[in-house]
Design a protein around this motif. Sequence first.
Motif, PDB file in Angstrom:
ATOM      1  N   GLN A  91      37.906  27.136 -12.266  1.00  0.00           N
ATOM      2  CA  GLN A  91      37.672  26.218 -13.382  1.00  0.00           C
ATOM      3  C   GLN A  91      38.488  24.941 -13.199  1.00  0.00           C
ATOM      4  OE1 GLN A  91      35.762  25.929 -16.085  1.00  0.00           O
ATOM      5  NE2 GLN A  91      36.853  24.116 -16.801  1.00  0.00           N
ATOM      6  N   GLU A  92      39.779  25.086 -12.910  1.00  0.00           N
ATOM      7  CA  GLU A  92      40.625  23.918 -12.710  1.00  0.00           C
ATOM      8  C   GLU A  92      40.207  23.161 -11.453  1.00  0.00           C
ATOM      9  OE1 GLU A  92      43.408  21.073 -13.465  1.00  0.00           O
ATOM     10  OE2 GLU A  92      42.643  22.651 -14.781  1.00  0.00           O
ATOM     11  N   ALA A  93      39.841  23.873 -10.400  1.00  0.00           N
ATOM     12  CA  ALA A  93      39.421  23.214  -9.161  1.00  0.00           C
ATOM     13  C   ALA A  93      38.134  22.421  -9.367  1.00  0.00           C
ATOM     14  CB  ALA A  93      39.233  24.259  -8.064  1.00  0.00           C
ATOM     15  N   TRP A  94      37.179  22.986 -10.093  1.00  0.00           N
ATOM     16  CA  TRP A  94      35.930  22.276 -10.381  1.00  0.00           C
ATOM     17  C   TRP A  94      36.207  21.026 -11.211  1.00  0.00           C
ATOM     18  CZ3 TRP A  94      32.490  23.502 -15.063  1.00  0.00           C
ATOM     19  CH2 TRP A  94      31.330  22.707 -15.054  1.00  0.00           C
ATOM     20  N   THR A  95      37.093  21.156 -12.183  1.00  0.00           N
ATOM     21  CA  THR A  95      37.420  20.017 -13.031  1.00  0.00           C
ATOM     22  C   THR A  95      38.039  18.893 -12.215  1.00  0.00           C
ATOM     23  OG1 THR A  95      37.718  21.436 -14.966  1.00  0.00           O
ATOM     24  CG2 THR A  95      38.770  19.285 -15.028  1.00  0.00           C
ATOM     25  N   GLU A  96      38.952  19.218 -11.324  1.00  0.00           N
ATOM     26  CA  GLU A  96      39.567  18.189 -10.499  1.00  0.00           C
ATOM     27  C   GLU A  96      38.582  17.590  -9.495  1.00  0.00           C
ATOM     28  OE1 GLU A  96      43.417  16.981 -10.450  1.00  0.00           O
ATOM     29  OE2 GLU A  96      42.028  17.009 -12.140  1.00  0.00           O
ATOM     30  N   PHE A  97      37.641  18.387  -9.017  1.00  0.00           N
ATOM     31  CA  PHE A  97      36.581  17.844  -8.157  1.00  0.00           C
ATOM     32  C   PHE A  97      35.766  16.814  -8.924  1.00  0.00           C
ATOM     33  CE2 PHE A  97      32.007  18.099  -7.193  1.00  0.00           C
ATOM     34  CZ  PHE A  97      32.007  17.517  -5.936  1.00  0.00           C
ATOM     35  N   ARG A  98      35.442  17.123 -10.174  1.00  0.00           N
ATOM     36  CA  ARG A  98      34.671  16.174 -10.978  1.00  0.00           C
ATOM     37  C   ARG A  98      35.475  14.895 -11.237  1.00  0.00           C
ATOM     38  NH1 ARG A  98      33.299  19.422 -16.138  1.00  0.00           N
ATOM     39  NH2 ARG A  98      35.087  20.679 -15.494  1.00  0.00           N
ATOM     40  N   ARG A  99      36.769  15.050 -11.474  1.00  0.00           N
ATOM     41  CA  ARG A  99      37.608  13.882 -11.762  1.00  0.00           C
ATOM     42  C   ARG A  99      37.769  12.975 -10.556  1.00  0.00           C
ATOM     43  NH1 ARG A  99      43.120  12.260 -11.288  1.00  0.00           N
ATOM     44  NH2 ARG A  99      43.719  14.200 -10.237  1.00  0.00           N
TER      45      ARG A  99
END
Length: 539
Positions: free
Chosen positions: A468-476
């Motif tokens: 979840q955190e990794a996906w969020t940082e990828f989006r950012r």
Amino acid sequence: MKNTIKTYISKLPLCTAMLLMLSSSCTDNYEDYNTNQHQATAEMLQADNLATGTFFVQMQKNVFPIAQQPEFGDEVYQTMQNLAGDVYSGYMGTTNNFYSGVNNTTYGLVPQWYGQAFNRAFVGIMPAWSAIRKAAQTETPQVLAIATIVKVEALHRTTDMYGPLPYKNFGNGALQNQYDSQRDVYYAFFDELNQAIQTLTDFSVKFPGATALAQYDFIYGGNVKNWIKFANSLKLRLAMRIVYADAAKARTEAESAVNHPIGVMTDASEIAALQHTSNLVYNHPLYIISTNFNDIRMGANMESFLSGYKDPRLPRYFNAASDGLYHGIRNGITITNKATYAEGPFSGLNVVSSTPIVWMNPAEVHFLRAEGALRGWNMGGTAKAFYESGIRTSFTVSGVTASADAYISDAVSLPAAYTDVRNSGNNVTATSADLSKITIKYDETAAFEANLERIITQKWLSTYPDGQEAWTEFRRTRYPKVFPVVLNTSQGLINTATQIRRLPFPATEYQTNSAGIAQAISLLGGADNGNTKLWWDKK
């Protein structure tokens, strides 16, 4: 996942969650919240601070939903975390052809799945926090402060899936269904964290060495200073999250977190992780999903980066396949028969039932400070120093005994091309634009974006398995490079190249809160689908 997905609470509307909170005894519903039968009974709640403690246990068990019985919890984790962030981040790949291949992994989003995170937040977290606030805000403000930190840890994950949330007025009568913009939710997070940090700092000064909620705290055992460090670290994470949407606020909150007298997490021992104890015994959901369900394996991107970098964390994260090598599964592919990938030479997850669930890894904090320093912020050191200490801390947390020196000095190794041993149509060649070309060694002469990609790539490797955190940082940040889906079943709603940006609001909100959902979509600023960017997604 079993043949029939049991969505135990997925159909509860927000108003029902309110009723749960306002009922005379929330403990009537504790079995639905995964409460251990040995932790509390209704009669026990009158003694000491058991009521507060039991609600706090409930909150901890719902940040990442856990199961203490095989029949409940793992499938909730699977649908809200594993078949969302874990796969969208490139960490893991599914073996299963759920719904004949039209499912989250191929962007054919399943309503029974994408509503789970919302329901968990507003049934498992918010009512319990409200109960603690009512009981503790006057007599034991330090208890409320810790509960508020947990609330922010849980709800920032929720807003980072959906965007606007009915957050600030939760439990406030007629206003409780009103949505707040994601900007306002984030500003509320900062206010709440700052207040909690101040309360706990004052408490630690007034009562040196005193603990709070020690009997019920399965993260830090009541260690107040560790909670302050975690809160500051969480504030740093959230500050960096908004850097492309609100740079001035991001810098202010980040520097405040790092320069607080007690500061942020720095040492591997300060990891925020839900521990197994005699009073909290659970099966790690990824162990069940990988081993019992046979539904998840190593992701293709993890194979590419870890193998290409000759990364010693590889065997700490995954088990070797039947051929002694490591093979991942690409997401968004055509799977006609589960046995093709579940029984093939693909690497399972190196997790056991008693593995703690990590909320935040201190290595991440080093990488956050590295990015801040790269941006010219006062982080207390250089980007290069924090980048290297982040790698060293990750090695320690992962149990790697070898020195990190050779790895940190490697200026040659690149992510490896990916080969699907079952279907060459899913391959990613060495010349593909989808394959990252970033090396490991930090280069102070490199351009900003090159070093940002380097920092985020290593942070991505260190935050595993929190997809979840990794996906969020990828989006950012758009880093690291994550292979796009091969099969897109969104019927044109989600762009394959830019990849999925969010999850739609749950169907229950459309059914029970029509005014609120109309407000939510207006605040979102786009269609309620997986292609619309969140407020902080500005790059």
